[in-house]
Design a protein around this motif. Structure first.
Motif, PDB file in Angstrom:
ATOM      1  N   PRO A   1      46.004  10.899 -92.170  1.00 49.54           N
ATOM      2  CA  PRO A   1      47.118  11.742 -92.626  1.00 49.54           C
ATOM      3  C   PRO A   1      47.135  12.002 -94.124  1.00 49.54           C
ATOM      4  CG  PRO A   1      47.882   9.540 -92.056  1.00 49.54           C
ATOM      5  CD  PRO A   1      46.468   9.626 -91.601  1.00 49.54           C
TER       6      PRO A   1
ATOM      7  N   PHE B   1      55.751   6.858 -91.111  1.00 56.78           N
ATOM      8  CA  PHE B   1      55.237   7.467 -89.890  1.00 56.78           C
ATOM      9  C   PHE B   1      55.782   6.679 -88.698  1.00 56.78           C
ATOM     10  CE2 PHE B   1      52.537   9.343 -92.961  1.00 56.78           C
ATOM     11  CZ  PHE B   1      51.997  10.502 -92.399  1.00 56.78           C
TER      12      PHE B   1
ATOM     13  N   PRO C   1      57.474  12.473 -89.914  1.00 60.91           N
ATOM     14  CA  PRO C   1      56.520  13.369 -89.244  1.00 60.91           C
ATOM     15  C   PRO C   1      56.464  13.084 -87.744  1.00 60.91           C
ATOM     16  CG  PRO C   1      55.517  12.207 -91.116  1.00 60.91           C
ATOM     17  CD  PRO C   1      56.822  11.544 -90.839  1.00 60.91           C
TER      18      PRO C   1
ATOM     19  N   LEU D   1      55.038  17.775 -90.735  1.00 60.87           N
ATOM     20  CA  LEU D   1      55.932  17.206 -91.742  1.00 60.87           C
ATOM     21  C   LEU D   1      56.753  18.317 -92.384  1.00 60.87           C
ATOM     22  CD1 LEU D   1      56.837  14.919 -93.814  1.00 60.87           C
ATOM     23  CD2 LEU D   1      54.917  15.722 -95.224  1.00 60.87           C
TER      24      LEU D   1
ATOM     25  N   LYS E   1      45.677  13.906 -87.766  1.00 62.72           N
ATOM     26  CA  LYS E   1      46.243  12.867 -86.907  1.00 62.72           C
ATOM     27  C   LYS E   1      45.762  11.470 -87.288  1.00 62.72           C
ATOM     28  CE  LYS E   1      46.337  11.259 -82.105  1.00 62.72           C
ATOM     29  NZ  LYS E   1      45.879  11.504 -80.715  1.00 62.72           N
TER      30      LYS E   1
ATOM     31  N   TRP F   1      50.005  15.894 -87.465  1.00 64.74           N
ATOM     32  CA  TRP F   1      51.356  15.497 -87.838  1.00 64.74           C
ATOM     33  C   TRP F   1      52.081  16.661 -88.498  1.00 64.74           C
ATOM     34  CZ3 TRP F   1      53.199  10.994 -86.163  1.00 64.74           C
ATOM     35  CH2 TRP F   1      52.301   9.950 -85.884  1.00 64.74           C
TER      36      TRP F   1
END
Length: 324
Positions: free
Chosen positions: A253, A154, A218, A227, A250, A225
């Protein structure tokens, strides 16, 4: 310095196209013989850097030895890729042994660029390194024991910790695999492993019923997020890799909010259907300016392609066509 909005590669949706994402009309953007030694260049990562872009590219040579190479571009489309693989110095460890390197991802976190890849250490595991300038690279401890692939960081800490998605696997062409998340206080010791997404039942969404893996780094949207990930089905002609999207919470995750039942992009173009490994669309990087996204993907394990979309449309498609 120009903003990403000004330099991000982009092409509008073709007339008559109703798809949520569409291919660049001049794909592939990187051919298999882009550098003298290469047999194929694919599954590669790109980030904004200085007044253009930097990338880390999987280049298999003509002995089909797998390694990663640095490259630079002003426009994200025309690339100058080094003819020699990246040479690493010791980072947070003296153990930088590696039998092979492939499928890199890159992201900026706080003060440096972090690179992850599938690292050969008695089987595939997740290698980690960092660089400040894409000239010197510092290799760190492998994140996990073998066997593991598709390590994707991330781009910021979550609840004070680094976070990485991965796909535990086996030592071969894994006929299974789910996406997990792990956390680290220091990018050296990893734990708190949690399952994020599992493969889908064949009758529900067959394109992702054999295995799945995180694709591009992401990025945050208003919904969470976003992805891009790959999903695989086992057909009578072997594996078929396609691309879907998921939205993760958020702050947590490991919680999937939405996930595409239909794919966003599947092998269709000749360069995706034919190559060293036919029928592959494999996302590894996404550039985004808050409104638009440009996704770099490996095609047929041979070349690099690019696809485009509007973030709002992709989020709405993911929500409206979610398997959850």
């Amino acid at each position: 310095m120009k903003s990403l909005k000004d330099i991000m590669p982009w092409e509008e949706r073709p007339v008559g196209c109703n798809d949520v994402m569409w291919r660049y009309s001049k794909n592939p953007i990187i051919d298999r013989y882009h550098i003298p030694s290469s047999n194929s260049i694919f599954n590669s990562a790109v980030v904004p850097f200085e007044d253009g872009f930097a990338g880390v590219f999987r280049c298999d040579n003509k002995a089909v030895q797998m390694n990663i190479f640095v490259g630079f571009s002003k426009d994200g489309l025309n690339w100058d890729i080094s003819h020699e693989p990246i040479k690493f110095e010791a980072g947070n460890t003296e153990m930088i042994e590696s039998e092979y390197k492939y499928d890199p991802r890159v992201t900026w976190i706080e003060d440096r660029y972090w690179i992850t890849w599938c690292n050969g250490y008695h089987g595939p595991t997740i290698g980690i390194a960092y660089t400040f300038d894409f000239k010197k690279f510092y290799q760190c401890e492998n994140a996990f024991l073998p066997f593991n692939r598709n390590g994707v960081l991330f781009p910021q800490k979550i609840n004070g910790k680094y976070a990485m998605l991965s796909r535990p696997s086996d030592n071969g062409h894994t006929p299974f695999g789910d996406i997990y998340i792990s956390f680290s206080p220091d990018m050296k010791y990893w734990g708190e492993h949690r399952c994020v997404m599992k493969v889908t039942p064949f009758p529900e969404s067959a394109w992702q019923c054999t295995k799945i893996g995180a694709g591009s780094v992401p990025f945050l949207t208003d919904e969470g997020w976003l992805l891009f990930y790959h999903g695989v089905i086992t057909t009578c002609n072997g594996f078929r890799y396609s691309m879907g999207a998921a939205i993760l919470d958020k702050d947590h995750p490991e919680k999937v909010l939405y996930r595409t039942r239909p794919y966003l992009l599947a092998p269709n173009a000749p360069y995706e259907l034919q190559g060293d490994v036919p029928n592959v669309v494999f996302p590894c990087a996404a550039l985004q300016d808050g409104e638009r996204v440009a996704v770099y993907y490996g095609a047929a394990d041979t070349v690099v392609g690019m696809a485009f979309g509007y973030i709002k449309e992709i989020v709405e498609f993911t929500k409206n066509n979610s398997i959850l």
